[in-house]
Design a protein around this motif. Structure first.
Motif, PDB file in Angstrom:
ATOM      1  N   VAL A  33       0.839  -1.204   0.000  1.00 33.53           N
ATOM      2  CA  VAL A  33       0.000   0.000   0.000  1.00 33.53           C
ATOM      3  C   VAL A  33       0.873   1.254   0.000  1.00 33.53           C
ATOM      4  CG1 VAL A  33      -1.621   1.360   1.385  1.00 33.53           C
ATOM      5  CG2 VAL A  33      -1.973  -1.118   1.109  1.00 33.53           C
ATOM      6  N   TRP A  34       1.916   1.276   0.837  1.00 32.15           N
ATOM      7  CA  TRP A  34       2.713   2.488   0.985  1.00 32.15           C
ATOM      8  C   TRP A  34       3.676   2.709  -0.171  1.00 32.15           C
ATOM      9  CZ3 TRP A  34       1.459   6.499   3.857  1.00 32.15           C
ATOM     10  CH2 TRP A  34       0.443   6.293   4.783  1.00 32.15           C
ATOM     11  N   VAL A  35       4.025   1.642  -0.877  1.00 32.43           N
ATOM     12  CA  VAL A  35       4.778   1.825  -2.131  1.00 32.43           C
ATOM     13  C   VAL A  35       3.919   2.622  -3.113  1.00 32.43           C
ATOM     14  CG1 VAL A  35       5.604   0.598  -4.180  1.00 32.43           C
ATOM     15  CG2 VAL A  35       6.310  -0.167  -1.908  1.00 32.43           C
ATOM     16  N   VAL A  36       2.624   2.271  -3.180  1.00 31.90           N
ATOM     17  CA  VAL A  36       1.720   2.998  -4.075  1.00 31.90           C
ATOM     18  C   VAL A  36       1.593   4.457  -3.622  1.00 31.90           C
ATOM     19  CG1 VAL A  36      -0.657   3.148  -4.924  1.00 31.90           C
ATOM     20  CG2 VAL A  36       0.456   0.909  -4.683  1.00 31.90           C
ATOM     21  N   VAL A  37       1.480   4.688  -2.292  1.00 26.70           N
ATOM     22  CA  VAL A  37       1.355   6.054  -1.773  1.00 26.70           C
ATOM     23  C   VAL A  37       2.581   6.881  -2.170  1.00 26.70           C
ATOM     24  CG1 VAL A  37       1.326   7.451   0.329  1.00 26.70           C
ATOM     25  CG2 VAL A  37      -0.161   5.434   0.148  1.00 26.70           C
ATOM     26  N   VAL A  38       3.765   6.312  -1.980  1.00 30.92           N
ATOM     27  CA  VAL A  38       4.994   7.035  -2.332  1.00 30.92           C
ATOM     28  C   VAL A  38       5.001   7.342  -3.830  1.00 30.92           C
ATOM     29  CG1 VAL A  38       7.501   6.817  -2.526  1.00 30.92           C
ATOM     30  CG2 VAL A  38       6.346   6.143  -0.404  1.00 30.92           C
ATOM     31  N   GLY A  39       4.555   6.379  -4.642  1.00 32.30           N
ATOM     32  CA  GLY A  39       4.471   6.600  -6.082  1.00 32.30           C
ATOM     33  C   GLY A  39       3.569   7.779  -6.416  1.00 32.30           C
ATOM     34  N   LEU A  40       2.420   7.855  -5.732  1.00 32.51           N
ATOM     35  CA  LEU A  40       1.479   8.962  -5.973  1.00 32.51           C
ATOM     36  C   LEU A  40       2.113  10.297  -5.599  1.00 32.51           C
ATOM     37  CD1 LEU A  40      -1.891   7.449  -4.674  1.00 32.51           C
ATOM     38  CD2 LEU A  40      -1.303   8.034  -7.027  1.00 32.51           C
ATOM     39  N   VAL A  41       2.823  10.315  -4.463  1.00 32.95           N
ATOM     40  CA  VAL A  41       3.461  11.558  -4.020  1.00 32.95           C
ATOM     41  C   VAL A  41       4.503  12.005  -5.039  1.00 32.95           C
ATOM     42  CG1 VAL A  41       4.983  12.568  -2.292  1.00 32.95           C
ATOM     43  CG2 VAL A  41       3.028  11.174  -1.570  1.00 32.95           C
ATOM     44  N   VAL A  42       5.322  11.056  -5.493  1.00 32.18           N
ATOM     45  CA  VAL A  42       6.354  11.395  -6.482  1.00 32.18           C
ATOM     46  C   VAL A  42       5.704  11.963  -7.737  1.00 32.18           C
ATOM     47  CG1 VAL A  42       8.089  10.414  -8.027  1.00 32.18           C
ATOM     48  CG2 VAL A  42       8.025   9.728  -5.611  1.00 32.18           C
ATOM     49  N   ALA A  43       4.608  11.337  -8.183  1.00 27.74           N
ATOM     50  CA  ALA A  43       3.914  11.823  -9.377  1.00 27.74           C
ATOM     51  C   ALA A  43       3.421  13.248  -9.161  1.00 27.74           C
ATOM     52  CB  ALA A  43       2.745  10.895  -9.708  1.00 27.74           C
ATOM     53  N   ARG A  44       2.880  13.512  -7.956  1.00 28.31           N
ATOM     54  CA  ARG A  44       2.367  14.866  -7.658  1.00 28.31           C
ATOM     55  C   ARG A  44       3.493  15.896  -7.664  1.00 28.31           C
ATOM     56  NH1 ARG A  44      -2.058  15.806  -3.179  1.00 28.31           N
ATOM     57  NH2 ARG A  44      -3.855  15.187  -4.414  1.00 28.31           N
ATOM     58  N   VAL A  45       4.624  15.522  -7.083  1.00 24.65           N
ATOM     59  CA  VAL A  45       5.751  16.466  -7.015  1.00 24.65           C
ATOM     60  C   VAL A  45       6.236  16.798  -8.419  1.00 24.65           C
ATOM     61  CG1 VAL A  45       8.159  16.712  -6.308  1.00 24.65           C
ATOM     62  CG2 VAL A  45       6.463  15.757  -4.705  1.00 24.65           C
ATOM     63  N   ILE A  46       6.354  15.756  -9.252  1.00 20.30           N
ATOM     64  CA  ILE A  46       6.830  15.994 -10.617  1.00 20.30           C
ATOM     65  C   ILE A  46       5.868  16.917 -11.351  1.00 20.30           C
ATOM     66  CG2 ILE A  46       7.185  14.883 -12.869  1.00 20.30           C
ATOM     67  CD1 ILE A  46       8.224  12.427 -11.307  1.00 20.30           C
ATOM     68  N   ARG A  47       4.538  16.639 -11.200  1.00 21.79           N
ATOM     69  CA  ARG A  47       3.536  17.452 -11.876  1.00 21.79           C
ATOM     70  C   ARG A  47       3.604  18.908 -11.387  1.00 21.79           C
ATOM     71  NH1 ARG A  47      -2.025  15.659 -10.549  1.00 21.79           N
ATOM     72  NH2 ARG A  47      -1.031  13.628 -10.613  1.00 21.79           N
TER      73      ARG A  47
END
Lengths: 204, 158
Positions: B136-150
């Motif tokens: 679950v938290w791997v997915v959360v970190v992925g979402l955060v990284v995507a948000r930061v890049i955007r």
């Protein structure tokens, strides 16, 4: 900026439901068995790789079913509305025509597991005792004082070729916890009605 | 929160599909109530009002008086500590994690385990839970990284 929008919250709840489902439903769905990390049961864990609800010890029948001597003393009675009452030893049962059925134990608690069972057809026993074609049968266990120490086969189930008094599971003699020496197994019955440690068929 | 609430009409009207869903929901409630009343009147002995009340009221009271305040306090604390880009995915991750911990509770406490029955509650409960939470938290970190890049791209454009 809100921490989590309403839509985001609903989405998170939906994801939570999905994750809970995927990590538990494998206790009944073979396809997702390997993802069943959080379910209270695993369909391949137990004696002979098969789950158990009531153990022989818990049912108070362990002394009557665990040793070979106890099994030699075992008798299966077929009585009630029959032309001739039968009393069969385990060896006599094993000498009758044996049949196989691929059937699950489907527990109302939420787990289910399939196995290949081998034993005597109930309808062959009824024929040998001279029971009527529309007979119903109460299947009685050695286990006493339990809601599940007996179950009823309706006239269709009693004549069904898949309804067995099983002596083997997946090619091995039944473990005491699975109903040694013989247990009932039939199609479309909840697990609690697949009566174990069967000692008597009451025909009516 | 309040800014968003202010945008909404005082009396939101239901769309046709929402009305269908609401009607279906109320029908299910009625069926459940009928079933429950049927159950209650079929008790063989005296109706166990106390344990029934405990069942019906207990979980709601536990949630409203204990769980919700704790979660709210945690939320307030996190909102102060965590940058806004991270908050949404983190809140979603906590919701999912909370549900997973809740359903693992019987296994973690070995409630219902029997010494002579190894098929009840098999496996290593804490390890199994940690594996799922890690996913679950791997997915959360992925979402955060995507948000930061955007966010960086948006900042670069403007």
């Amino acid at each position: 900026m809100p921490t989590l929008t309403r839509r985001g919250f609903l989405g998170a709840v939906a994801v939570a439901s999905a994750v809970v489902t995927v990590t538990t439903v494998g206790q009944t769905l073979p396809l997702l068995r390997r993802l069943n990390l959080l379910g209270p049961r695993r369909s391949t864990v137990g004696p002979q790789d098969f789950p158990v609800n009531q153990t022989a010890d818990g049912a108070g029948v362990i002394d009557q079913v665990s040793s070979d001597a106890a099994v030699a003393d075992f008798r299966l009675t077929v009585a009630g509305r029959v032309e001739r009452e039968l009393e069969l030893t385990f060896a006599e049962l094993a000498a009758m025509p044996q049949h196989e059925a691929e059937l699950p134990i489907a527990c109302v608690e939420g787990w289910s597991a399939g196995a290949r069972w081998r034993g005597v057809r109930v309808r062959d026993l009824l024929a040998a005792a001279g029971a009527r074609d529309d007979a119903e049968v109460r299947v009685v266990s050695l286990q006493q004082d339990s809601l599940y120490s007996s179950s009823v086969l309706n006239r269709f189930q009693a004549r069904d070729e898949l309804t067995l008094l099983a002596m083997e599971i997946n090619g091995e003699p039944l473990h005491p916890d699975h109903g040694r020496p013989v247990r009932l197994i039939g199609a479309n019955r909840p697990g609690v009605q697949q009566t174990k440690w069967v000692t008597r068929l009451e025909v009516r | 929160m309040s800014a968003e609430d202010d945008d909404e009409p005082a009396e939101p009207s239901l769309s046709a599909s929402a009305k269908v869903v609401a009607t279906a929901g109320w029908l299910v409630v009625v069926v459940g109530a009928l079933g429950a009343s049927g159950r209650i009147t079929h008790f063989a002995g005296a109706i166990p009002w106390r344990s029934l009340a405990l069942w019906m009221v207990g979980p709601a009271a536990l949630h409203d008086l204990v769980i919700a305040p704790i979660i709210t306090l945690i939320g307030i604390g996190l909102a102060r500590l965590v940058p806004s880009l991270v908050r949404g995915p983190m809140a979603a991750g906590l919701i999912v994690s909370g549900a997973l911990v809740a359903i693992s509770w019987p296994r973690l406490g070995a409630y219902g385990a029997l010494p002579d029955n190894s098929s009840i509650l098999p496996g290593d409960a804490p390890a199994d839970l940690l594996r799922v939470l890690a996913g679950v938290w791997v997915v959360v970190v992925g979402l955060v990284v995507a948000r930061v890049i955007r966010a960086r791209r948006t900042a670069a454009v403007s």
